[in-house]
Scaffold this motif. Structure first.
Motif, PDB file in Angstrom:
ATOM      1  N   LEU A  23     -20.290   6.970 -20.525  1.00 24.06           N
ATOM      2  CA  LEU A  23     -21.447   7.834 -20.347  1.00 24.06           C
ATOM      3  C   LEU A  23     -22.568   7.411 -21.280  1.00 24.06           C
ATOM      4  O   LEU A  23     -23.719   7.277 -20.874  1.00 24.06           O
ATOM      5  CB  LEU A  23     -21.063   9.285 -20.643  1.00 24.06           C
ATOM      6  N   LEU A  24     -22.195   7.180 -22.536  1.00 22.77           N
ATOM      7  CA  LEU A  24     -23.177   6.792 -23.534  1.00 22.77           C
ATOM      8  C   LEU A  24     -23.879   5.510 -23.106  1.00 22.77           C
ATOM      9  O   LEU A  24     -25.105   5.391 -23.183  1.00 22.77           O
ATOM     10  CB  LEU A  24     -22.473   6.584 -24.879  1.00 22.77           C
ATOM     11  N   GLN A  25     -23.098   4.558 -22.619  1.00 27.78           N
ATOM     12  CA  GLN A  25     -23.688   3.282 -22.233  1.00 27.78           C
ATOM     13  C   GLN A  25     -24.607   3.431 -21.033  1.00 27.78           C
ATOM     14  O   GLN A  25     -25.691   2.858 -21.000  1.00 27.78           O
ATOM     15  CB  GLN A  25     -22.583   2.286 -21.922  1.00 27.78           C
ATOM     16  N   VAL A  26     -24.147   4.217 -20.066  1.00 28.08           N
ATOM     17  CA  VAL A  26     -24.978   4.392 -18.880  1.00 28.08           C
ATOM     18  C   VAL A  26     -26.300   5.058 -19.255  1.00 28.08           C
ATOM     19  O   VAL A  26     -27.380   4.624 -18.845  1.00 28.08           O
ATOM     20  CB  VAL A  26     -24.218   5.222 -17.823  1.00 28.08           C
ATOM     21  N   VAL A  27     -26.204   6.105 -20.105  1.00 33.99           N
ATOM     22  CA  VAL A  27     -27.419   6.805 -20.521  1.00 33.99           C
ATOM     23  C   VAL A  27     -28.329   5.859 -21.293  1.00 33.99           C
ATOM     24  O   VAL A  27     -29.541   5.796 -21.053  1.00 33.99           O
ATOM     25  CB  VAL A  27     -27.042   8.035 -21.379  1.00 33.99           C
ATOM     26  N   THR A  28     -27.756   5.065 -22.187  1.00 35.64           N
ATOM     27  CA  THR A  28     -28.550   4.117 -22.964  1.00 35.64           C
ATOM     28  C   THR A  28     -29.281   3.152 -22.047  1.00 35.64           C
ATOM     29  O   THR A  28     -30.490   2.960 -22.155  1.00 35.64           O
ATOM     30  CB  THR A  28     -27.638   3.292 -23.887  1.00 35.64           C
ATOM     31  N   VAL A  29     -28.513   2.566 -21.132  1.00 36.87           N
ATOM     32  CA  VAL A  29     -29.108   1.567 -20.256  1.00 36.87           C
ATOM     33  C   VAL A  29     -30.197   2.211 -19.410  1.00 36.87           C
ATOM     34  O   VAL A  29     -31.303   1.689 -19.286  1.00 36.87           O
ATOM     35  CB  VAL A  29     -28.020   0.936 -19.369  1.00 36.87           C
ATOM     36  N   LEU A  30     -29.883   3.387 -18.839  1.00 35.03           N
ATOM     37  CA  LEU A  30     -30.842   4.017 -17.939  1.00 35.03           C
ATOM     38  C   LEU A  30     -32.121   4.390 -18.667  1.00 35.03           C
ATOM     39  O   LEU A  30     -33.218   4.012 -18.255  1.00 35.03           O
ATOM     40  CB  LEU A  30     -30.228   5.258 -17.297  1.00 35.03           C
ATOM     41  N   ILE A  31     -31.984   5.143 -19.770  1.00 32.71           N
ATOM     42  CA  ILE A  31     -33.166   5.671 -20.431  1.00 32.71           C
ATOM     43  C   ILE A  31     -33.899   4.585 -21.198  1.00 32.71           C
ATOM     44  O   ILE A  31     -35.072   4.315 -20.980  1.00 32.71           O
ATOM     45  CB  ILE A  31     -32.789   6.830 -21.366  1.00 32.71           C
ATOM     46  N   PHE A  32     -33.162   3.902 -22.056  1.00 36.72           N
ATOM     47  CA  PHE A  32     -33.823   2.946 -22.926  1.00 36.72           C
ATOM     48  C   PHE A  32     -34.345   1.749 -22.156  1.00 36.72           C
ATOM     49  O   PHE A  32     -35.510   1.401 -22.220  1.00 36.72           O
ATOM     50  CB  PHE A  32     -32.867   2.512 -24.026  1.00 36.72           C
ATOM     51  N   PHE A  33     -33.461   1.151 -21.340  1.00 36.42           N
ATOM     52  CA  PHE A  33     -33.866  -0.093 -20.714  1.00 36.42           C
ATOM     53  C   PHE A  33     -34.860   0.113 -19.594  1.00 36.42           C
ATOM     54  O   PHE A  33     -35.711  -0.734 -19.370  1.00 36.42           O
ATOM     55  CB  PHE A  33     -32.653  -0.883 -20.247  1.00 36.42           C
ATOM     56  N   GLU A  34     -34.787   1.239 -18.898  1.00 40.06           N
ATOM     57  CA  GLU A  34     -35.785   1.510 -17.885  1.00 40.06           C
ATOM     58  C   GLU A  34     -37.172   1.402 -18.510  1.00 40.06           C
ATOM     59  O   GLU A  34     -38.029   0.685 -18.011  1.00 40.06           O
ATOM     60  CB  GLU A  34     -35.589   2.910 -17.322  1.00 40.06           C
ATOM     61  N   ARG A  35     -37.349   2.108 -19.606  1.00 41.70           N
ATOM     62  CA  ARG A  35     -38.649   2.120 -20.256  1.00 41.70           C
ATOM     63  C   ARG A  35     -38.977   0.756 -20.825  1.00 41.70           C
ATOM     64  O   ARG A  35     -40.077   0.242 -20.658  1.00 41.70           O
ATOM     65  CB  ARG A  35     -38.640   3.140 -21.397  1.00 41.70           C
ATOM     66  N   HIS A  36     -37.994   0.189 -21.492  1.00 42.20           N
ATOM     67  CA  HIS A  36     -38.195  -1.092 -22.134  1.00 42.20           C
ATOM     68  C   HIS A  36     -38.610  -2.141 -21.109  1.00 42.20           C
ATOM     69  O   HIS A  36     -39.569  -2.894 -21.304  1.00 42.20           O
ATOM     70  CB  HIS A  36     -36.885  -1.484 -22.813  1.00 42.20           C
ATOM     71  N   TRP A  37     -37.914  -2.133 -19.985  1.00 45.25           N
ATOM     72  CA  TRP A  37     -38.182  -3.103 -18.931  1.00 45.25           C
ATOM     73  C   TRP A  37     -39.603  -2.950 -18.397  1.00 45.25           C
ATOM     74  O   TRP A  37     -40.332  -3.907 -18.243  1.00 45.25           O
ATOM     75  CB  TRP A  37     -37.180  -2.857 -17.786  1.00 45.25           C
TER      76      TRP A  37
END
Ligand SMILES: Nc1ncnc2c1ncn2[C@@H]1O[C@H](COP(=O)(O)OP(=O)(O)OP(=O)(O)O)[C@@H](O)[C@H]1O
Ligand SMILES: [Mg+2]
Length: 444
Positions: free
Chosen positions: A31-45
């Protein structure tokens, strides 16, 4: 409805300790990884794509400004050279050409959309771009006054590969972590499994060797306690048998003395009855001693119950009994063969004594082996069925000597069955008579 749903969810979840603990461990991590990838990387990307697109579009606009300012051939060479050296842009001018295709709508895809927006903002001319000129380069074509300017740039300028690398790292390290967790958890679960197996075997009367307590402190304590309990029960059982055997043995001497004493008395009804009682008592004592001796230290071994039954039936048939044997499955299990033989032969000899025909059926029922003995005798009234398992109990009508038992048969049969974790039960046979149901758990 709620419980129905619960049950359905539960049927998907692992039942074993290993599966459950891994699930407990991994769910939050995933869950933590999915949330990290979704929230952080979406924006970062988004941000990265926008910045890079702006950078490229800025360079393109810069080149165009220059070309507008110095449109002559010499300057073009110089600008071409400089753009290649400093911005990795390859410029080609096609004089008098007209753009045959134009990009007017933001294309699908995060990076190309951002590039479109950036170019659209900076260029006030028709343009067209192709993200996939080849697998490393992209092309931007711009309509100028006297022709088309083609700019070829490396795709690297727009795509940020470290994002992918970082993503791979996250997935890879998660996989490694899971692997390590599986190995560690398995080591923790193994001693629990072994303890469960030992307890199960002990319950079925199979000897359990000492094993080294391993794993977490609680599991080690449980294993040590289990072995202590096993020893205590074992001691208790052998003590009980030894004590009763001692008493029975010691009774023989006074009985013999009484017999001699009675032999010298004048024959009279009272004396004859007394003589008969002494003979009965001697038989009981002998029967008990024979049983107690047989109980001593037999080891469990893998035995084919079908063969055991066939042997016993063969013997009974030779003695003239009418028996119909039916074995449905292959019935292999760990048991003490002598003890089980005694159990079966006691049940069968009763049928021989109290009935004419016997039908024996053996087969597998779920987690148990079941052997059903149906006879056509008088049966046993329901309220007496528990009584017959008591030592030396015989039904009133069979008290006569013709049927001549001492009343230990059923006691021994049940003792043996229970010693194997099973039981003996009495029921009505479909054709009148008694049904004896012998149940033995197969074990894991
Ligand atoms: N198949 C049967 N049909 C009717 N009665 C039975 C049957 N089996 C046992 N019984 C009754 O249960 C009593 C107890 O049986 P059990 O086998 O314990 O003793 P026993 O047969 O009398 O003596 P032994 O110790 O020689 O077996 C018997 O005396 C008999 O009355
Ligand atoms: Mg009997």
């Amino acid at each position: 409805m709620g419980s129905e749903q619960n049950r359905r969810i539960k049927s998907f979840l692992p039942t074993g300790l290993l599966g459950r603990s891994l699930l407990i461990l991994m769910t939050p991590m995933l869950l933590l990884q999915v949330v990290t990838v979704l929230i952080f990387f979406e924006r970062h990307w988004d941000t990265v794509a926008r910045q890079l697109s702006r950078g490229l579009a800025g360079d393109v606009a810069y080149v165009l400004d220059y070309l507008g300012q110095y449109p002559d051939e010499d300057h073009f060479k110089w600008i071409q050279h400089s753009a290649r050296g400093h911005m990795q842009l390859d410029l080609v001018f096609e004089p008098d050409a007209i753009l045959d295709e134009q990009t007017t709508e933001p294309p699908f895809g995060l990076v190309s959309k951002e590039l479109f927006i950036a170019l659209d903002e900076r260029l006030s001319r028709p343009f067209y771009f192709n993200m996939d000129l080849d697998d490393r380069r992209l092309e931007i074509r711009i309509q100028l006054k006297h022709g088309v300017l083609s700019i070829v740039a490396p795709r690297k300028r727009l795509y940020n590969s470290t994002t992918y690398i970082f993503f791979m790292w996250i997935a890879g390290s998660a996989l490694i972590l899971y692997g390590v967790a599986v190995i560690f958890m398995r080591n923790q679960v193994r001693p629990i499994r072994r303890l469960a197996k030992a307890a199960d075997q002990f319950g079925r009367g199979v000897d359990v060797e000492d094993f080294k307590p391993e794993g977490a402190a609680e599991v080690r304590t449980a294993a040590t306690s289990f072995m202590a309990m096993r020893d205590r029960i074992g001691r208790h059982l052998s003590q009980r048998t030894a004590l009763l055997a001692g008493v029975s043995h010691d009774l023989r001497t006074p009985l013999t003395r009484m017999k001699l004493e009675l032999a010298m008395q004048q024959s009279s009804p009272g004396v004859d009855a007394l003589k008969q009682d002494v003979v009965d008592m001697e038989r009981m004592v002998d029967a008990y001693l024979a049983f107690a001796r047989g109980e001593e230290g037999e080891k469990a071994e893998l035995t084919d119950i079908g063969k055991l039954l066939t042997d016993q039936v063969g013997e009974a048939l030779r003695d003239g009994q009418q028996i119909d044997l039916h074995i449905e499955d292959n019935l292999d299990m760990e048991l003490r063969p002598q003890s089980m033989r005694r159990c079966i032969s006691n049940i069968m000899s009763n049928a021989g004594r109290y009935a004419n025909n016997l039908s024996v059926r053996a087969g597998r029922r779920g987690q148990d082996y079941e052997i059903v003995f149906d006879d056509d005798g008088p049966g046993i009234p329901a309220e007496k069925r528990e009584e017959v398992f008591k030592p030396f109990f015989r039904l009133e009508e069979s008290r006569n000597q013709a049927t001549g038992g001492v009343g230990l048969g059923m006691t021994i049969a049940r003792d043996s069955a229970r010693g194997h974790g099973g039981d003996v039960m009495l029921e009505d046979a479909p054709g009148g008579g008694l049904r004896v149901r012998l149940v033995l758990p197969i074990g894991h």
